[in-house]
Scaffold this active site. Structure first.
Site, PDB file in Angstrom:
ATOM      1  N   GLY A 138       0.777  -1.158  -0.035  1.00 17.68           N
ATOM      2  CA  GLY A 138       0.033  -0.107  -0.019  1.00 17.68           C
ATOM      3  C   GLY A 138       0.831   1.182   0.164  1.00 17.68           C
ATOM      4  N   CYS A 139       0.107   2.210   0.502  1.00 19.10           N
ATOM      5  CA  CYS A 139       1.074   3.625   0.676  1.00 19.10           C
ATOM      6  C   CYS A 139       2.335   3.765   1.123  1.00 19.10           C
ATOM      7  CB  CYS A 139       0.013   4.532   1.528  1.00 19.10           C
ATOM      8  SG  CYS A 139      -1.458   5.076   0.566  1.00 19.10           S
ATOM      9  N   VAL A 140       2.802   2.827   2.008  1.00 20.60           N
ATOM     10  CA  VAL A 140       4.064   2.582   2.842  1.00 20.60           C
ATOM     11  C   VAL A 140       5.090   2.142   1.876  1.00 20.60           C
ATOM     12  CG1 VAL A 140       3.643   0.411   3.793  1.00 20.60           C
ATOM     13  CG2 VAL A 140       5.006   2.054   4.831  1.00 20.60           C
ATOM     14  N   ALA A 141       4.579   1.410   0.795  1.00 18.14           N
ATOM     15  CA  ALA A 141       5.601   0.625  -0.397  1.00 18.14           C
ATOM     16  C   ALA A 141       6.610   1.700  -0.678  1.00 18.14           C
ATOM     17  CB  ALA A 141       4.863   0.095  -1.244  1.00 18.14           C
ATOM     18  N   HIS A 278       4.139  11.182   4.068  1.00 17.23           N
ATOM     19  CA  HIS A 278       3.301  10.523   2.985  1.00 17.23           C
ATOM     20  C   HIS A 278       1.879  11.612   2.916  1.00 17.23           C
ATOM     21  CE1 HIS A 278       0.650   8.367   0.434  1.00 17.23           C
ATOM     22  NE2 HIS A 278      -0.510   8.144   1.658  1.00 17.23           N
TER      23      HIS A 278
END
Length: 336
Positions: A138-141, A278
């Site tokens: 997800g966004c953390v990738a 982010h």
């Protein structure tokens, strides 16, 4: 250490103001009355001014099933990925044949062969390049990809690694999903890719390549958060899972985690000169600022990224990294 020597974002050519996207989403979902008013409120409060989409906005009505959406993801991610990687390597005078490791991350499409495999011949990479396709973070990738390539390059100080993040959130919109999480997501997410070039310490020193050094990394998985963000993947494609508690989780945990991480290196929050965060959305950014005791402007680049391109999932933090490196190159020895 590992050095980040280049970070490049490639955005699709189709750029739209937020009001245009709001109207198109409302029409596609057949929204009226309270539902349409809710979508308009979400869009107005999103902090997003414009976004880039991989297709012309009028073409999304032609996407009627998961296969069509995923084929569009593969085509656009490969084309934009090729553009971003070539530019990122050329920026620091490296050739595709110099690349030892290529990691690709995404959470908005799937493929076998994966995107990295499709890019080997198009980019002119060596046939022995090591490929690491990653799906589902997800966004953390984007941040996690930098961390994992740092792990690789600590053992290969003369190595060159490339991280490619590719996201096409616009292709996940489904005409039969007018749930509140989907309306929130449709107000925030945009499309794009980013490529980051990292080199081992010896390669950085030998070539004199400047850039921020990765000294250490840390990851935390909070219990009972599996249904906070993600996808329910079914026959019609990707259906968003998005809980209202995201900002609360950030505010509850981020401050202590970051303080503890910095303390392990004899640093405090006051020692950090640049923050790369982010752009999850206004509530998440406000919670981040409170958790880290940040003053006005310290997340300025992140807010600007949100306004200009929206939330790009895993690509976003790399977009902020790229902008930060352009605007404010790191001072040797500074933290942040």
């Amino acid at each position: 250490v590992t050095r980040v020597v280049s970070a490049v974002t490639a955005l699709p050519p189709h750029r739209y103001e937020q009001a245009e996207i709001t109207a198109a989403v409302a029409d596609r979902l057949g929204l009226s009355g309270q539902k349409r008013a809710m979508l308009e409120r979400f869009n107005a409060a999103s902090g997003v001014g414009s976004r880039h989409l991989v297709l012309p906005i009028e073409h999304y009505r032609r996407i009627t099933d998961f296969r069509q959406a995923n084929d569009a993801f593969l085509a656009s991610a490969t084309d934009l990925g090729e553009q971003a990687v070539k530019e990122a390597l050329a920026h620091v005078g490296l050739l595709p044949t110099d690349v030892d490791v290529l990691m690709t991350v995404s959470v908005t499409g799937i493929g076998a062969p994966s995107i990295d495999a499709r890019l080997v011949s198009r980019l002119g990479l060596r046939d022995d390049v090591r490929r690491i396709p990653v799906f589902g973070l997800g966004c953390v990738a984007g941040a996690a990809g930098v961390a994992r390539l740092h792990d690789v390059l600590r053992g290969e100080p003369d190595g060159v690694a490339v991280l490619l993040a590719a996201e096409t959130s616009s292709l996940t919109v489904q005409s039969n999903d007018d749930s509140t999480p989907k309306l929130v997501a449709s107000a925030l997410f945009g499309d794009g890719v980013a490529a980051v070039v990292l080199v081992g310490a010896d390669r950085a020193g030998r070539l004199g390549l400047p850039g921020p050094d990765v000294i250490d990394t840390r990851s935390r998985l909070y219990p009972d958060t599996e249904r906070v963000m993600g996808w329910d993947i079914g026959g019609s494609g990707f259906r968003i899972v998005l809980a209202a508690s995201v900002a609360d989780i950030v505010e509850a945990h981020l401050g202590d985690d970051v303080r503890g991480f910095l303390a392990g290196h004899g640093l405090s929050l006051a020692d950090v000169r640049r923050w790369i965060a982010h752009p999850g959305g206004p509530k998440v950014l406000e919670a981040t600022a409170r958790a880290l005791d940040l003053r006005d402007g310290e997340l300025g680049v992140t807010w600007q990224s949100l306004a200009e391109v929206g939330n790009l999932s895993s690509v976003s933090v790399l977009h902020v990294l790229s902008r930060t490196m352009e605007k404010s190159p790191p001072d040797p020895g500074s933290a942040g």
